[in-house]
Design a protein around this motif. Structure first.
Motif, short mmCIF file in Angstrom:
data_model
loop_
_atom_site.label_atom_id
_atom_site.label_comp_id
_atom_site.label_asym_id
_atom_site.label_seq_id
_atom_site.Cartn_x
_atom_site.Cartn_y
_atom_site.Cartn_z
N ILE A 68 -13.59 33.93 29.51
CA ILE A 68 -13.29 33.23 28.27
C ILE A 68 -14.51 32.42 27.85
O ILE A 68 -15.21 31.84 28.69
CB ILE A 68 -12.05 32.31 28.41
CG1 ILE A 68 -11.58 31.82 27.04
CG2 ILE A 68 -12.31 31.15 29.36
CD1 ILE A 68 -10.18 31.25 27.05
N GLU A 69 -14.78 32.42 26.56
CA GLU A 69 -15.87 31.60 26.03
C GLU A 69 -15.35 30.19 25.77
O GLU A 69 -14.16 29.98 25.53
CB GLU A 69 -16.40 32.22 24.74
CG GLU A 69 -17.03 33.59 24.94
CD GLU A 69 -17.52 34.20 23.64
OE1 GLU A 69 -17.35 33.57 22.57
OE2 GLU A 69 -18.08 35.31 23.69
N ALA A 70 -16.28 29.22 25.80
CA ALA A 70 -15.89 27.82 25.64
C ALA A 70 -15.15 27.58 24.33
O ALA A 70 -14.16 26.83 24.29
CB ALA A 70 -17.13 26.93 25.73
N LYS A 71 -15.60 28.22 23.26
CA LYS A 71 -14.97 27.99 21.96
C LYS A 71 -13.51 28.44 21.95
O LYS A 71 -12.66 27.82 21.31
CB LYS A 71 -15.75 28.69 20.85
CG LYS A 71 -15.78 30.21 20.97
CD LYS A 71 -16.55 30.84 19.82
CE LYS A 71 -16.55 32.37 19.92
NZ LYS A 71 -17.26 33.01 18.78
N GLU A 72 -13.21 29.55 22.66
CA GLU A 72 -11.83 30.04 22.71
C GLU A 72 -10.97 29.17 23.62
O GLU A 72 -9.77 28.99 23.38
CB GLU A 72 -11.80 31.49 23.18
CG GLU A 72 -12.51 32.46 22.25
CD GLU A 72 -11.96 32.41 20.83
OE1 GLU A 72 -10.73 32.24 20.68
OE2 GLU A 72 -12.76 32.53 19.87
N ALA A 73 -11.57 28.65 24.68
CA ALA A 73 -10.83 27.75 25.57
C ALA A 73 -10.37 26.51 24.82
O ALA A 73 -9.22 26.07 24.95
CB ALA A 73 -11.70 27.36 26.76
N ILE A 74 -11.24 25.95 23.98
CA ILE A 74 -10.91 24.76 23.21
C ILE A 74 -9.84 25.06 22.17
O ILE A 74 -9.05 24.20 21.78
CB ILE A 74 -12.16 24.17 22.55
CG1 ILE A 74 -13.14 23.70 23.62
CG2 ILE A 74 -11.82 23.01 21.63
CD1 ILE A 74 -12.55 22.68 24.57
N LYS A 75 -9.79 26.29 21.71
CA LYS A 75 -8.77 26.69 20.74
C LYS A 75 -7.41 26.91 21.40
O LYS A 75 -6.43 27.22 20.72
CB LYS A 75 -9.19 27.98 20.04
CG LYS A 75 -10.39 27.83 19.11
CD LYS A 75 -10.76 29.18 18.51
CE LYS A 75 -12.00 29.10 17.64
NZ LYS A 75 -12.38 30.43 17.10
N GLY A 76 -7.32 26.76 22.72
CA GLY A 76 -6.05 26.94 23.42
C GLY A 76 -5.90 28.31 24.03
O GLY A 76 -4.79 28.74 24.33
N GLY A 77 -7.04 29.00 24.27
CA GLY A 77 -6.98 30.37 24.79
C GLY A 77 -6.58 30.49 26.23
O GLY A 77 -6.26 31.59 26.71
N CYS A 78 -6.61 29.38 26.98
CA CYS A 78 -6.15 29.40 28.37
C CYS A 78 -5.70 28.01 28.76
O CYS A 78 -5.91 27.04 28.03
CB CYS A 78 -7.25 29.91 29.31
SG CYS A 78 -8.69 28.82 29.43
N ASP A 79 -5.06 27.91 29.93
CA ASP A 79 -4.57 26.62 30.41
C ASP A 79 -5.49 26.04 31.48
O ASP A 79 -5.52 24.82 31.69
CB ASP A 79 -3.16 26.78 31.00
CG ASP A 79 -2.18 27.35 30.00
OD1 ASP A 79 -2.00 26.73 28.94
OD2 ASP A 79 -1.62 28.44 30.26
N VAL A 80 -6.21 26.92 32.18
CA VAL A 80 -7.15 26.51 33.22
C VAL A 80 -8.45 27.28 33.00
O VAL A 80 -8.42 28.50 32.85
CB VAL A 80 -6.62 26.84 34.64
CG1 VAL A 80 -7.64 26.47 35.71
CG2 VAL A 80 -5.29 26.14 34.90
N VAL A 81 -9.57 26.57 32.96
CA VAL A 81 -10.86 27.25 32.87
C VAL A 81 -11.65 26.95 34.14
O VAL A 81 -11.74 25.80 34.57
CB VAL A 81 -11.65 26.85 31.60
CG1 VAL A 81 -12.07 25.40 31.62
CG2 VAL A 81 -12.84 27.75 31.40
N VAL A 82 -12.19 28.00 34.75
CA VAL A 82 -12.88 27.90 36.03
C VAL A 82 -14.38 28.03 35.82
O VAL A 82 -14.84 28.96 35.13
CB VAL A 82 -12.39 29.00 36.99
CG1 VAL A 82 -13.14 28.93 38.32
CG2 VAL A 82 -10.89 28.88 37.22
#
Length: 338
Positions: A213-227
């Motif tokens: 996942i890219e950082a921009k998608e993570a901030i958009k709610g693309g995942c619940d946990v980013v590693v």
């Protein structure tokens, strides 16, 4: 539930630390607070905050670990510091969790060597819960481990998943690996090999791994946990904080620019307040060190009373979730190449 609080850690100790801990004790029936620090100063701060409630006690510690002390050895050279005494009490079962706004490095070293990691866990990780377009994001790691192995990152994925599920109530949390693209071929060797192992864990039903996942998608709610490793995670965290601060200032400037925009600001005041609340780090209070045998919460160094109060509540949630028990029961899944 008994929470141990380092009353001397942070820029605003002991006044704001003691005040926040007392507020938590008064607000939550059944919650006990142990304030560790220079007794005379702690009691004076408690008196200024309205008095020490029956649910709060003071344990004397004559030394303080400050930001100039060597993080790797501070808890050894200052054995009667508020941080060392508090962590020792936690280790000995005299409390359920520990909260400190003191030195991050010293707290990590002390937590690792005094409280100790859960057997089989290679490194403890810092895992803040960040606001996103979704229900929030657990970022693992945000600075404790700048250089990582595949096994570290795989364990971070499990630690973050268990925390999101048990402490935050997120069902089957979506785990993403921070990368420069979503394809499985993206990133360096570390990211590619970690992807392979996490994909196997996902296919086996052990993790809800959604891939890179890219950082921009993570901030958009693309995942619940980013590693991620602690270096990249810290850059991401500081970027989010900077953008949030920038947006807040620009919105304020825009709404105060004319009579019309001031009227508009009054109309959306409630929404703006809620938005500001979500971005305020004091709302969450602190960051847990995942992977230790007992909960240790790091509040930011400039914490005021409200941040400490919320950090205490966060410590209660972590203790009630029994993350250590969950991790120990699944440690076999977290070993790589063995």
């Amino acid at each position: 539930m008994k929470i141990i609080v380092d009353a001397m850690g942070g820029d605003n100790a002991p006044g704001e630390i003691v005040k926040g801990a007392i507020q938590a004790a008064k607000a939550r029936p059944g919650l006990e607070i142990v304030l560790v620090g220079k007794e005379a100063e702690v009691r004076a701060a408690a008196a200024a905050a309205g008095g020490l409630p029956a649910a709060a006690t003071v344990v004397n510690a004559t030394q303080v670990i400050d930001m100039h002390d060597d993080p790797a050895t501070a808890f050894k050279t200052k054995k009667d510091s508020s941080m060392t005494v508090g962590l020792t009490m936690l280790k000995n079962g005299e409390g359920d969790a520990f909260v400190s706004a003191g030195s991050t490095g010293a707290l990590l070293s002390g937590g690792t060597l005094v409280v100790k990691r859960i057997p089989g866990i290679r490194r403890a990780a810092m895992a803040p819960h960040l606001p996103t377009a979704g229900s929030g994001l657990v970022l693992v790691d945000c600075g404790a481990n700048a250089e990582c192995t595949v096994e570290y990152l795989v364990q971070f994925a499990y630690l973050g998943s268990f925390y999101a599920e048990k402490a935050l109530g997120i069902e089957r949390p979506r785990v993403g690996l921070l990368n420069i693209g979503t394809e499985d071929s993206k990133g360096d060797t570390l990211r590619q090999e970690t992807y392979r192992v996490l994909r196997e864990a996902g296919d086996g039903g052990h993790l809800n791994f959604i891939g890179n996942i890219e950082a921009k998608e993570a901030i958009k709610g693309g995942c619940d946990v980013v590693v991620t490793d602690g270096f990249s995670g810290n850059v991401m965290l500081k970027t989010i904080e900077g953008v949030g601060s920038f947006m807040g200032k620009e919105l304020k400037k825009m709404f105060l620019s004319s009579i019309k925009t001031k009227i508009a600001a009054l109309l959306v005041k409630g929404g703006l307040g809620a938005f500001k609340e979500r971005l305020d780090p004091d709302t969450i209070g602190g960051t847990p060190f995942l992977g230790l045998r007992k909960p240790v919460i790091k509040a930011h160094g400039s914490s005021g009373a409200r941040a400490i109060e919320n950090a205490v509540y966060q410590a209660v949630t972590a203790a009630e979730a029994d993350l250590a028990g969950q991790i120990e029961a699944n440690i076999g899944l977290m070993r790589v190449g063995r």
